[in-house]
Design an enzyme around this catalytic site. Sequence first.
Site, short mmCIF file in Angstrom:
data_model
loop_
_atom_site.label_atom_id
_atom_site.label_comp_id
_atom_site.label_asym_id
_atom_site.label_seq_id
_atom_site.Cartn_x
_atom_site.Cartn_y
_atom_site.Cartn_z
N ARG A 1 -4.91 -16.18 -11.51
CA ARG A 1 -6.32 -15.92 -11.81
C ARG A 1 -7.16 -16.52 -10.69
O ARG A 1 -6.77 -17.51 -10.05
CB ARG A 1 -6.75 -16.53 -13.15
CG ARG A 1 -5.98 -16.03 -14.35
CD ARG A 1 -6.24 -14.58 -14.67
NE ARG A 1 -5.56 -14.19 -15.90
CZ ARG A 1 -4.31 -13.72 -15.95
NH1 ARG A 1 -3.61 -13.56 -14.84
NH2 ARG A 1 -3.76 -13.40 -17.11
N GLN A 2 -8.36 -15.97 -10.50
CA GLN A 2 -9.29 -16.49 -9.51
C GLN A 2 -10.36 -17.34 -10.20
O GLN A 2 -10.89 -16.95 -11.24
CB GLN A 2 -9.98 -15.36 -8.74
CG GLN A 2 -9.09 -14.66 -7.73
CD GLN A 2 -8.21 -13.60 -8.34
OE1 GLN A 2 -8.57 -13.01 -9.35
NE2 GLN A 2 -7.05 -13.37 -7.74
N THR B 1 -20.75 -21.25 -11.63
CA THR B 1 -19.88 -22.05 -10.76
C THR B 1 -20.14 -21.83 -9.27
O THR B 1 -20.33 -22.82 -8.54
CB THR B 1 -18.41 -21.81 -11.11
OG1 THR B 1 -18.13 -20.41 -11.18
CG2 THR B 1 -18.07 -22.45 -12.44
N GLU C 1 -7.91 -7.44 5.47
CA GLU C 1 -7.04 -8.48 4.92
C GLU C 1 -6.28 -9.21 6.03
O GLU C 1 -6.09 -10.43 5.96
CB GLU C 1 -6.07 -7.86 3.91
CG GLU C 1 -6.78 -7.45 2.62
CD GLU C 1 -6.10 -6.31 1.88
OE1 GLU C 1 -4.90 -6.07 2.11
OE2 GLU C 1 -6.78 -5.64 1.06
N TYR D 1 0.83 -1.20 0.00
CA TYR D 1 0.00 0.00 0.00
C TYR D 1 0.87 1.26 0.00
O TYR D 1 0.51 2.27 -0.59
CB TYR D 1 -0.95 0.00 1.20
CG TYR D 1 -2.12 -0.94 1.00
CD1 TYR D 1 -3.20 -0.56 0.22
CD2 TYR D 1 -2.13 -2.20 1.58
CE1 TYR D 1 -4.28 -1.41 0.03
CE2 TYR D 1 -3.20 -3.07 1.39
CZ TYR D 1 -4.26 -2.66 0.61
OH TYR D 1 -5.32 -3.52 0.41
#
Length: 396
Positions: free
Chosen positions: A203-204, A274, A140, A98
């Site tokens: 990738r997710q 999905t 997070e 960040y």
Amino acid sequence: MLSEQSAATVRATLPVVGGAIGEITERFYARLFAARPELLRDLFNRGNQAAGTQRQALAGSIAAFATHLVDHPDQRPDAMLSRIAHKHASLGVTPEQYALVHEHLFAAIAEVLGEAVTPEVAAAWEEVYWLMANALTAIEKRLYEESGGAGWRSWEVVERVEETEDVATFRVRPADGGPVPDFRAGQYVSVQVELADGARQIRQYSLSAAPGSLRQFSVKRVRGEAGPDGEVSGHLHARVRPGDRLDLSAPYGDLVLAGTDAPLLLASAGIGVTPMVAILGELADAGHEGPVLVVHGDRSPGAHALRVDHEAYAGKLADATVRFWYESGADPAEASHRAGLVDLTEVTVPEGTQAYLCGPLPFMRAVRAQLLGKGVAAADIHYEVFGPDLWLAQAG
């Protein structure tokens, strides 16, 4: 939240910053990747960068966050922050990054806006940035603690199933033989692969079955129209077979059931099916008895990935209504089939419904508008965007 002085400055400068935010984010990414090229190679989605969609998503999120701060000073946009934080956690984003983003983002702001960035303006937008960054860092941190920490784990492919011409399902187990941690149906994992040029792209993919002894995710091959084909989906389709290993993150994502007894609507289109199949599987395993409306839109029955599971899980529920819309090939003999695009005009949506949407953005916008028209509260409509979240960037 935002200090009174900064709120006034942000409110006054929001039109100028908002009007230039696209150029600002473009320069930001150029500066960032010039300084840290490994981030483009091994963290950021190169396809989204080339298409400009990641820049649009970043611009939209910053503008939306700043607007929320000045319009609702006593509230925090937790739903938006949660979606971003889950995506960041799945990529392994760290607090230190960040500060790196801040350095290059504010240099880009100064380049684009020049003398308009007075010390007062810079201080106000610094406050916006760190409010957002610190909120995300806190979320997070909690997500990492809940999942056992950031990092990658090697998984072995034990089965591959060709669902349709362009969708393949991969079933995997831990390569170390260890336990398979639980997850919540509707979540996704990041998959990291090494490509021919040495880049390790991520990738997710949504987990497409309820929790069990294996993990399962389904991948649609991205066929480029105006641009190149998908790098990672193409690699998985062309090269990954049983016996191969893949690096996966812990599961993340907040498109999960709220745990209420409210009526449910699970609406999907295309590969957005999905997470809905996983949720249906979980409901079936739990013996769910409440009303569930299952909605899906696709090009044709043959293009409908996981259709057998979609129908089977719905069929196990005590009170499920199934409606599938197909642009072509709908079978009039099938009570669940409809021709054309998803249209809820004649579908009864019970009062108090909790709706979950996943699919292309135009589909989700259309379904959300129809649900609002039927009296479903905006807060009760939940969604997942595959790829950069352009919902905010395209909000009008």
